[in-house]
Motif scaffolding. Structure first.
Motif, mmCIF file in Angstrom:
data_model
loop_
_atom_site.group_PDB
_atom_site.id
_atom_site.type_symbol
_atom_site.label_atom_id
_atom_site.label_comp_id
_atom_site.label_asym_id
_atom_site.label_seq_id
_atom_site.Cartn_x
_atom_site.Cartn_y
_atom_site.Cartn_z
ATOM 1 N N LYS A 61 1.174 9.609 -5.602
ATOM 2 C CA LYS A 61 1.593 10.978 -5.320
ATOM 3 C C LYS A 61 2.609 11.488 -6.332
ATOM 4 C CE LYS A 61 0.747 10.812 -0.375
ATOM 5 N NZ LYS A 61 1.402 10.815 0.950
ATOM 6 N N VAL B 81 0.830 -1.203 0.000
ATOM 7 C CA VAL B 81 0.000 0.000 0.000
ATOM 8 C C VAL B 81 0.863 1.251 0.000
ATOM 9 C CG1 VAL B 81 -1.699 1.317 1.318
ATOM 10 C CG2 VAL B 81 -1.959 -1.140 1.077
ATOM 11 N N GLU B 82 1.942 1.234 0.758
ATOM 12 C CA GLU B 82 2.836 2.393 0.797
ATOM 13 C C GLU B 82 3.429 2.657 -0.579
ATOM 14 O OE1 GLU B 82 5.529 1.267 3.836
ATOM 15 O OE2 GLU B 82 4.151 1.792 5.440
ATOM 16 N N SER B 83 3.768 1.606 -1.284
ATOM 17 C CA SER B 83 4.293 1.746 -2.635
ATOM 18 C C SER B 83 3.250 2.361 -3.561
ATOM 19 C CB SER B 83 4.721 0.383 -3.172
ATOM 20 O OG SER B 83 5.127 0.484 -4.510
ATOM 21 N N PHE C 269 0.667 4.343 -2.750
ATOM 22 C CA PHE C 269 0.457 5.753 -2.453
ATOM 23 C C PHE C 269 1.656 6.606 -2.878
ATOM 24 C CE2 PHE C 269 -2.935 4.231 0.429
ATOM 25 C CZ PHE C 269 -3.964 4.986 -0.110
ATOM 26 N N GLY C 270 2.845 6.076 -2.762
ATOM 27 C CA GLY C 270 4.021 6.798 -3.239
ATOM 28 C C GLY C 270 3.966 7.022 -4.733
#
Length: 64
Positions: A10, A2-4, A6-7
Motif C-alpha cells: 500500500k 502478511v500484514e507487513s 500489505f502495508g
C-alpha cells in the motif's frame, strides 16, 4: 508477515496511483509483486538477502 507485506504494498504502490478500473489495479499489483517485491527486496527471514540471491546461492532447500 502478511500484514507487513500489505502495508508495504500500500505505501509503495497503491497509495500513489489512481486506477481507472479494478483490472488495471490487479495488473499493476501483480507486476509489482512479481517484478520487484519477490525478486529484489531483501527479506529478514532470508538473512536480509533477496529471494533471487538466496536461490542463486543454493540455500532454498535449507530455508524450511
Amino acid at each position: 508477515m502478511v500484514e507487513s507485506f500489505f502495508g508495504t504494498l500500500k505505501s509503495e504502490r497503491v497509495h500513489w496511483r489512481r486506477y481507472q478500473a479494478r483490472e488495471e489495479a490487479r495488473r499493476d499489483i501483480v507486476e509489482y509483486i512479481t517484478m520487484f517485491y519477490n525478486g529484489r527486496r531483501p527479506h529478514s527471514s532470508l538473512g536480509y538477502r533477496s529471494p533471487d540471491d538466496f536461490e542463486k546461492n543454493g540455500h532454498l532447500a535449507n530455508a524450511a
